[in-house]
Write an enzyme that holds these catalytic residues in place. Sequence first.
Site, PDB file in Angstrom:
ATOM      1  N   ASP A  59      -4.701 -27.404 -18.386  1.00 14.84           N
ATOM      2  CA  ASP A  59      -3.523 -26.739 -17.817  1.00 14.84           C
ATOM      3  C   ASP A  59      -2.567 -26.473 -18.973  1.00 14.84           C
ATOM      4  OD1 ASP A  59      -1.226 -25.915 -16.590  1.00 14.84           O
ATOM      5  OD2 ASP A  59      -1.067 -27.615 -15.209  1.00 14.84           O
ATOM      6  N   SER A 138       0.794  -7.231 -22.692  1.00 18.27           N
ATOM      7  CA  SER A 138       0.975  -6.336 -21.553  1.00 18.27           C
ATOM      8  C   SER A 138       1.859  -5.181 -21.982  1.00 18.27           C
ATOM      9  CB  SER A 138       1.626  -7.076 -20.385  1.00 18.27           C
ATOM     10  OG  SER A 138       2.091  -6.174 -19.395  1.00 18.27           O
ATOM     11  N   TYR A 151       8.752 -12.769 -17.409  1.00 16.96           N
ATOM     12  CA  TYR A 151       7.415 -12.273 -17.744  1.00 16.96           C
ATOM     13  C   TYR A 151       7.494 -11.161 -18.785  1.00 16.96           C
ATOM     14  CZ  TYR A 151       2.914  -9.970 -17.418  1.00 16.96           C
ATOM     15  OH  TYR A 151       1.707  -9.400 -17.728  1.00 16.96           O
ATOM     16  N   ALA A 153       9.855 -10.444 -20.888  1.00 17.60           N
ATOM     17  CA  ALA A 153      10.337 -10.984 -22.161  1.00 17.60           C
ATOM     18  C   ALA A 153       9.244 -11.772 -22.877  1.00 17.60           C
ATOM     19  CB  ALA A 153      11.561 -11.867 -21.921  1.00 17.60           C
ATOM     20  N   SER A 154       8.440 -12.508 -22.118  1.00 16.41           N
ATOM     21  CA  SER A 154       7.367 -13.293 -22.741  1.00 16.41           C
ATOM     22  C   SER A 154       6.329 -12.384 -23.387  1.00 16.41           C
ATOM     23  CB  SER A 154       6.707 -14.213 -21.711  1.00 16.41           C
ATOM     24  OG  SER A 154       5.885 -13.498 -20.796  1.00 16.41           O
ATOM     25  N   LYS A 155       6.062 -11.234 -22.783  1.00 17.85           N
ATOM     26  CA  LYS A 155       5.075 -10.322 -23.347  1.00 17.85           C
ATOM     27  C   LYS A 155       5.632  -9.572 -24.557  1.00 17.85           C
ATOM     28  CE  LYS A 155       1.732 -11.517 -20.762  1.00 17.85           C
ATOM     29  NZ  LYS A 155       0.572 -12.240 -21.340  1.00 17.85           N
TER      30      LYS A 155
END
Length: 256
Positions: A59, A138, A151, A153-155
């Site tokens: 995980d 992405s 999401y 921002a993370s990509k």
Amino acid sequence: MPITLVTGASSGIGLELAKLFAAGGDDLVLTARSEDKLNELANDLRQKHRVTATVIPSDLSKIDQVDRLCDRIEDRGLQIDTIVNNAGFGALGKLADLSVERQTDMLMVNIVALTRLTRKMLPGMVRRNSGGVLNVGSIAAYQAGPNMAVYYASKAYVLSFTEAIREELADTDLHVTCLEPGATESDFGDDSGMGKLSMFSSQTMSADVVAKAGYEGFRNNEDVVIPGWKNRLMVIGSSVLPRFATRKLIGKIQGA
């Protein structure tokens, strides 16, 4: 035989990438949370391609499990030549409405685990001057995403990180590539809530087509791979329009 580590290998793009690396002759280390699905994939790869496929469930939202994954790889004497950072997830909703825990886990998987695994595996690749890093990002990386702020921002981080380490490794033979898909047939749509959006359902590409583009781009040492002309058009549009316009458009599409 070179060994490729694939995260998030139990379904979607990760599963298809594992198949392609196995078909190309690489042995595999497969990780995700679902041990049963990983074992099924590993058995299939062994039978079809006569490769070694090692299953290590993990995980990646937990730092201790990221480090335990690395320890288990080392304990088995496995030398990772290529790392495919595919694991990641999103969540549709406003920052103030989504749970802190889910958004923190998202950052852990999409950013922290990706960075930590790359850092732990990279020195060996540099010493051997072979292998590389394939990060799955992405097209969300190219604009802000109201209603999926974390999401998107993370990509953006994944793209920037990949381009930066590619430049750091420019004088080596390592390949560093960022695969930037749009909507893809996988569990992502249902898990994130995006599957109900018309944008998602009308522009979805199959996971095997996306994976093939990423695999071939990595083998050719391309810096960024954007599969599908619609996705490339969206990225071009994001670069032409002012940022306030793109965020308003994305916000409207995603119900903000």
